[in-house]
Design a protein around this motif. Sequence first.
Motif, PDB file in Angstrom:
ATOM      1  N   PRO A 103      48.636  40.230  52.810  1.00 26.54           N
ATOM      2  CA  PRO A 103      47.797  39.114  52.183  1.00 26.54           C
ATOM      3  C   PRO A 103      46.417  39.348  52.004  1.00 26.54           C
ATOM      4  O   PRO A 103      45.589  38.852  51.139  1.00 26.54           O
ATOM      5  CB  PRO A 103      48.337  37.976  52.490  1.00 26.54           C
ATOM      6  CG  PRO A 103      49.645  37.904  53.208  1.00 26.54           C
ATOM      7  CD  PRO A 103      49.440  39.342  53.847  1.00 26.54           C
ATOM      8  N   MET A 104      45.864  39.771  53.129  1.00 19.93           N
ATOM      9  CA  MET A 104      44.336  39.882  53.124  1.00 19.93           C
ATOM     10  C   MET A 104      43.715  40.861  52.062  1.00 19.93           C
ATOM     11  O   MET A 104      42.550  40.918  51.929  1.00 19.93           O
ATOM     12  CB  MET A 104      43.894  40.826  54.545  1.00 19.93           C
ATOM     13  CG  MET A 104      43.739  39.691  55.639  1.00 19.93           C
ATOM     14  SD  MET A 104      42.999  40.331  56.963  1.00 19.93           S
ATOM     15  CE  MET A 104      43.082  38.932  58.222  1.00 19.93           C
ATOM     16  N   TYR A 105      44.562  41.358  51.358  1.00 15.09           N
ATOM     17  CA  TYR A 105      44.163  42.332  50.269  1.00 15.09           C
ATOM     18  C   TYR A 105      43.549  41.548  49.187  1.00 15.09           C
ATOM     19  O   TYR A 105      42.734  41.806  48.459  1.00 15.09           O
ATOM     20  CB  TYR A 105      45.276  43.188  49.795  1.00 15.09           C
ATOM     21  CG  TYR A 105      44.800  44.218  48.431  1.00 15.09           C
ATOM     22  CD1 TYR A 105      44.199  44.933  48.801  1.00 15.09           C
ATOM     23  CD2 TYR A 105      44.941  43.624  47.321  1.00 15.09           C
ATOM     24  CE1 TYR A 105      43.417  45.894  47.468  1.00 15.09           C
ATOM     25  CE2 TYR A 105      44.865  44.469  46.272  1.00 15.09           C
ATOM     26  CZ  TYR A 105      43.977  45.594  46.568  1.00 15.09           C
ATOM     27  OH  TYR A 105      43.475  46.386  45.209  1.00 15.09           O
ATOM     28  N   GLY A 106      43.920  40.201  49.279  1.00 11.99           N
ATOM     29  CA  GLY A 106      43.742  39.262  48.164  1.00 11.99           C
ATOM     30  C   GLY A 106      42.284  38.989  48.353  1.00 11.99           C
ATOM     31  O   GLY A 106      41.872  38.637  47.243  1.00 11.99           O
ATOM     32  N   ILE A 107      41.620  39.117  49.424  1.00 10.03           N
ATOM     33  CA  ILE A 107      40.058  38.873  49.539  1.00 10.03           C
ATOM     34  C   ILE A 107      39.309  39.813  48.499  1.00 10.03           C
ATOM     35  O   ILE A 107      38.090  39.319  48.115  1.00 10.03           O
ATOM     36  CB  ILE A 107      39.632  38.849  50.861  1.00 10.03           C
ATOM     37  CG1 ILE A 107      39.616  40.204  51.362  1.00 10.03           C
ATOM     38  CG2 ILE A 107      40.113  37.882  51.671  1.00 10.03           C
ATOM     39  CD1 ILE A 107      38.901  40.407  52.909  1.00 10.03           C
ATOM     40  N   THR A 108      39.846  40.965  48.202  1.00 11.69           N
ATOM     41  CA  THR A 108      39.183  41.812  47.114  1.00 11.69           C
ATOM     42  C   THR A 108      39.022  41.146  45.883  1.00 11.69           C
ATOM     43  O   THR A 108      38.123  41.444  45.103  1.00 11.69           O
ATOM     44  CB  THR A 108      39.957  43.089  46.706  1.00 11.69           C
ATOM     45  OG1 THR A 108      41.298  42.656  46.357  1.00 11.69           O
ATOM     46  CG2 THR A 108      40.383  43.704  48.122  1.00 11.69           C
ATOM     47  N   ASN A 126      36.931  40.153  38.731  1.00  6.23           N
ATOM     48  CA  ASN A 126      36.919  38.672  38.124  1.00  6.23           C
ATOM     49  C   ASN A 126      38.614  38.691  37.592  1.00  6.23           C
ATOM     50  O   ASN A 126      38.943  39.360  36.720  1.00  6.23           O
ATOM     51  CB  ASN A 126      36.208  38.904  36.800  1.00  6.23           C
ATOM     52  CG  ASN A 126      35.710  37.328  36.525  1.00  6.23           C
ATOM     53  OD1 ASN A 126      36.006  36.595  37.158  1.00  6.23           O
ATOM     54  ND2 ASN A 126      34.653  37.374  35.592  1.00  6.23           N
ATOM     55  N   VAL A 127      39.263  37.969  38.303  1.00  6.02           N
ATOM     56  CA  VAL A 127      40.822  38.261  38.172  1.00  6.02           C
ATOM     57  C   VAL A 127      41.209  36.989  37.461  1.00  6.02           C
ATOM     58  O   VAL A 127      41.049  35.678  37.986  1.00  6.02           O
ATOM     59  CB  VAL A 127      41.707  38.348  39.714  1.00  6.02           C
ATOM     60  CG1 VAL A 127      43.040  38.456  39.427  1.00  6.02           C
ATOM     61  CG2 VAL A 127      41.113  39.680  40.243  1.00  6.02           C
ATOM     62  N   MET A 128      41.998  37.070  36.386  1.00  6.88           N
ATOM     63  CA  MET A 128      42.515  35.998  35.665  1.00  6.88           C
ATOM     64  C   MET A 128      43.752  35.279  36.664  1.00  6.88           C
ATOM     65  O   MET A 128      44.488  36.448  37.107  1.00  6.88           O
ATOM     66  CB  MET A 128      43.053  36.276  34.386  1.00  6.88           C
ATOM     67  CG  MET A 128      42.034  36.833  33.514  1.00  6.88           C
ATOM     68  SD  MET A 128      41.112  35.264  32.970  1.00  6.88           S
ATOM     69  CE  MET A 128      41.717  34.819  31.464  1.00  6.88           C
ATOM     70  N   PRO A 129      43.815  34.313  37.171  1.00  9.54           N
ATOM     71  CA  PRO A 129      44.854  33.617  37.937  1.00  9.54           C
ATOM     72  C   PRO A 129      46.371  34.013  37.651  1.00  9.54           C
ATOM     73  O   PRO A 129      47.223  34.142  38.556  1.00  9.54           O
ATOM     74  CB  PRO A 129      44.543  32.234  37.951  1.00  9.54           C
ATOM     75  CG  PRO A 129      43.351  31.799  37.075  1.00  9.54           C
ATOM     76  CD  PRO A 129      42.930  33.220  36.391  1.00  9.54           C
ATOM     77  N   PHE A 130      46.530  34.153  36.257  1.00  6.47           N
ATOM     78  CA  PHE A 130      47.934  34.324  36.048  1.00  6.47           C
ATOM     79  C   PHE A 130      48.366  35.828  35.555  1.00  6.47           C
ATOM     80  O   PHE A 130      49.515  35.716  34.672  1.00  6.47           O
ATOM     81  CB  PHE A 130      48.285  33.108  35.006  1.00  6.47           C
ATOM     82  CG  PHE A 130      47.737  31.865  35.380  1.00  6.47           C
ATOM     83  CD1 PHE A 130      48.401  31.369  36.805  1.00  6.47           C
ATOM     84  CD2 PHE A 130      47.087  30.957  34.698  1.00  6.47           C
ATOM     85  CE1 PHE A 130      48.106  29.903  36.874  1.00  6.47           C
ATOM     86  CE2 PHE A 130      46.584  29.941  35.171  1.00  6.47           C
ATOM     87  CZ  PHE A 130      47.336  29.446  36.290  1.00  6.47           C
ATOM     88  N   ASP A 131      47.376  36.568  35.740  1.00 13.59           N
ATOM     89  CA  ASP A 131      47.598  38.010  35.198  1.00 13.59           C
ATOM     90  C   ASP A 131      48.708  38.831  36.347  1.00 13.59           C
ATOM     91  O   ASP A 131      48.929  39.917  36.013  1.00 13.59           O
ATOM     92  CB  ASP A 131      46.310  38.752  35.155  1.00 13.59           C
ATOM     93  CG  ASP A 131      45.836  38.335  33.721  1.00 13.59           C
ATOM     94  OD1 ASP A 131      46.459  37.325  33.126  1.00 13.59           O
ATOM     95  OD2 ASP A 131      44.711  38.859  33.479  1.00 13.59           O
ATOM     96  N   GLY A 132      48.911  38.054  37.252  1.00 16.18           N
ATOM     97  CA  GLY A 132      50.059  38.648  38.267  1.00 16.18           C
ATOM     98  C   GLY A 132      49.108  39.630  39.520  1.00 16.18           C
ATOM     99  O   GLY A 132      47.932  39.710  39.382  1.00 16.18           O
ATOM    100  N   ILE A 133      50.049  40.096  40.437  1.00 20.19           N
ATOM    101  CA  ILE A 133      49.464  40.657  41.470  1.00 20.19           C
ATOM    102  C   ILE A 133      48.749  42.119  41.044  1.00 20.19           C
ATOM    103  O   ILE A 133      47.697  42.517  41.524  1.00 20.19           O
ATOM    104  CB  ILE A 133      50.440  41.066  42.499  1.00 20.19           C
ATOM    105  CG1 ILE A 133      50.844  39.580  43.114  1.00 20.19           C
ATOM    106  CG2 ILE A 133      49.966  41.950  43.688  1.00 20.19           C
ATOM    107  CD1 ILE A 133      52.058  39.726  44.175  1.00 20.19           C
ATOM    108  N   THR A 155      37.722  32.267  46.118  1.00 20.79           N
ATOM    109  CA  THR A 155      37.988  33.174  47.169  1.00 20.79           C
ATOM    110  C   THR A 155      36.850  33.738  47.652  1.00 20.79           C
ATOM    111  O   THR A 155      36.514  34.062  48.974  1.00 20.79           O
ATOM    112  CB  THR A 155      38.692  34.564  46.521  1.00 20.79           C
ATOM    113  OG1 THR A 155      39.918  33.908  45.805  1.00 20.79           O
ATOM    114  CG2 THR A 155      39.046  35.615  47.706  1.00 20.79           C
ATOM    115  N   ALA A 156      35.859  33.951  46.951  1.00 23.21           N
ATOM    116  CA  ALA A 156      34.382  34.390  47.352  1.00 23.21           C
ATOM    117  C   ALA A 156      33.643  33.418  48.280  1.00 23.21           C
ATOM    118  O   ALA A 156      33.303  33.475  49.164  1.00 23.21           O
ATOM    119  CB  ALA A 156      33.520  34.621  46.362  1.00 23.21           C
ATOM    120  N   VAL A 157      33.709  32.011  47.660  1.00 24.59           N
ATOM    121  CA  VAL A 157      33.442  30.900  48.626  1.00 24.59           C
ATOM    122  C   VAL A 157      34.375  30.785  50.162  1.00 24.59           C
ATOM    123  O   VAL A 157      33.469  30.734  51.161  1.00 24.59           O
ATOM    124  CB  VAL A 157      33.426  29.526  48.033  1.00 24.59           C
ATOM    125  CG1 VAL A 157      33.154  28.542  48.804  1.00 24.59           C
ATOM    126  CG2 VAL A 157      32.760  29.778  46.835  1.00 24.59           C
ATOM    127  N   GLY A 158      35.662  30.999  50.117  1.00 23.85           N
ATOM    128  CA  GLY A 158      36.478  30.968  51.190  1.00 23.85           C
ATOM    129  C   GLY A 158      36.019  32.121  52.306  1.00 23.85           C
ATOM    130  O   GLY A 158      36.073  32.009  53.318  1.00 23.85           O
TER     131      GLY A 158
END
Lengths: 309, 525
Positions: A37-42, A47-54, A279-282
């Motif tokens: 899941p750490m890949y998520g920090i990318t 600019n990823v739309m939340p519901f566009d999927g993985i 995610t950037a702030v996190g």
Amino acid sequence: MKAAGGSSLRGRMARYRMHYALMAGGILYFIIFRYVPMYGITIAFKNVMPFDGIWAMVTAPYIGFTHFINFFRSYYFWNIIGNTLAISGLKLLFGFPAPILLALMLNEAWGIRFKKVTQTISYLPHFISMVVLAGLVSTLLSTSGGVFNEIIKKFGGETIYFLGEPKYFRTILVVSDVWKNMGWGSIIYLAALSGTNPELYEAAIVDGAGRWKQTLYITLPSIAYVIVIMFIFAVGGLLDAGFEQILLLYSPSVYQVSDIIDTYVYREGLINMKYSFSTAVGLFKSVIAMTLIVGTNALARKMGQEGIW
Amino acid sequence: MKRSLGTIAKTSAVLCLLLVVAGAAWAKGTTEAAKAAKPVEIWIYANTGTPQLASVPASDPADYKEIYDMILAKTGISVKTIIAPKNTAEAETKLNLLLAAGDQIDIFGAISDWRVYQTAGALQPLNDLLEKYGKNTKTSWLWPDAWRTMSTSDGTIWALPGTPPLNPYILYLRKDWTDKLGLKMPTNIDEYEAVLKAFKEKDPAGNGATIPLASGQRGQFYLGKIFSGGFTGVGYGNLGLTDWVDPSDGKLKPVELHPQFRDYVAKMADWYAKGYMQKEILSLSRDAHAELVMANKVGSSAVWYTRLTQGITNLKKNVPDANYVPLQDLTGPKGVMASVEDMSLAGTCIAKKSKNPEAAMKYIDFVKSDIVTYLTCCYGLEGKSWRFIDKNSTPIIWEKLPNERYIGEFQANPSFAWSIKFSTVATAPSAQLESAWVKQGLTKLDQLKKPSDYGVSAMYDKNKIMAICTNEGDIQRMRDEGIAKFILGQRPMAEYDQFVKELYGAGLDKWIEAYSAEYKRVTGK
């Protein structure tokens, strides 16, 4: 004599294959649920739309540090950083020594029954959910029938809107947090205290040491390593100022002293659905936390304590 | 030791393997069997309408199953439901996480603004679905402008409307107290202030417990809706859209910049300082407000029309003469004070990732196929949860039975167009008050103040606004915080100009530029 399987990595793995087999489940767990899941920090750099999927996490183009820059340039950046550090710092200042003091006091208590009852009572607030705690605090401090305001009225004073007054708000957060966590936090210190060699106390008594001297020169040094480790962890969590507690208790009139990184991320990320931004702030928060842990650990080692690695 | 370790490891490995093989075999069998008979499945996230008003966590399982079976038999759709948390923010957070995690949700309510979901790419366009499967939904809706409110400027419909423009923000007053004190019903702000003063000084509740003016849940917003129009002459917009057109330059600006808005804020601050307002008026929860009403403490209350009613039934048990009446047409320096609730941006949506969007629309339309189906899906089984009193009258008279066997999980698309088709026999004091307002004033909008961008604010393109104004959240925080501090007396009114300067310092120019551009694009002005 050479150990069976040789001393090469392959040989060692063959020799301890059963150990590795037992570890495999745990390692897989961490790889799948903690590292992949750490890949998520990318997405902090996209600019990823939340519901566009993985898949969108992979395909979205990199936009560099835009989200970080937007965060640093946001009008309330210094306000929320300041609030986060101030609230966390106050909780550390009062909340960190509180369980140590409680553990020391319980350690000095004579009656075993009294000690156990006190311990149990002190643990209870830990099991109250933050929502219930917020309800209790609101009720106790209410201007219409709240205990504190009723007392103020009895003495002829004017009711005070405690939760809406910036000057009281942080105190309320710290006091309620200490009350909730002090008992539970003392367990680890009580466990450490139980491992202290009683002969040390006996020797100290022979040398004429009173209770205070015993506490100062035997009890505290014997749990110092636990205190240091807990302190390193606490410093690592310095940017976690208590999101849920603040979210449930704050209102616009106290934003100035209570809006923290997490409430900001909640509003921008979860409510306005700017997941990349949040995610950037996190990530920014995690980097600071890691730096604090490494720094405190190094400091602890320099001062002769063990640290966490 | 080594041997025992080896045995444990081997045994664990064999057990895991067996588990995987058995699971795969079972899954294969069930999948094949299911393929033949499984109905189309849709999931509703029940975060709007009746489930949110229930005081029990879920429906009676037997009633729930009976309704589920009825729907399945009539539509061939297996409707599954997820009950959302009661707290609006928690419900929204859970929904956003479920959607982002890719969990199957087909139908959900955009509680405050469908554009947030559309901008994030979470919604299914509804034009074709409505055309093919939404006949009842289209024909039953009586306010054609609403479709424009639910659409982007290219004409794509993204949500189904539930609420038309209304008059739901009410200033209630305890008439039995004004009678007791020999006061006449106020018609303007000065007379109303005199009533507040009398309540404060003469303390009709006794023991100093009288609260002349209270509010609940969104106090700051409710006060703006109920009083500010009388000072500014323009309506206070919907939540998050409280702006006005400055006639001097034709630009859309936050209402805080209106020259007379500060008079409104000053009046609220004055009332607060004099003790006319409940001290927590800007942040009091809905339940805490209801408790104050129930405890016979509240002289008047500025609320959404159903909020007050929650405490009234219990109040009436102790104080049978307690009598709250709505203060209609109260005037201020610029005429009627109350503002209309513009066309709502809340709506029912079908998720972009819905596996069965056709089934979702078919189901939504099925709920509106006839009155019994609508009432069953919203309120439960006829005879068990409700009954008709007069099926032939207009509106139909019905009665909810005194139980909560069913909380409304299958409601799907709460619609005001259907709510007005039936009327309850109001026996409980709370129902009487609500019912009276629905009949007397809820849809009477002529007198109310309307915002400058009435009817068009919903069509602003969020993406375009965000591209110009990147820190709208910061400005919103400053607006909320600033006005709260003035009203609560934490900041003197003399600093209002400074507050406006701070807004500009936070980037208000960009905000005005972004919103004005959208206003111009939508209206052509």
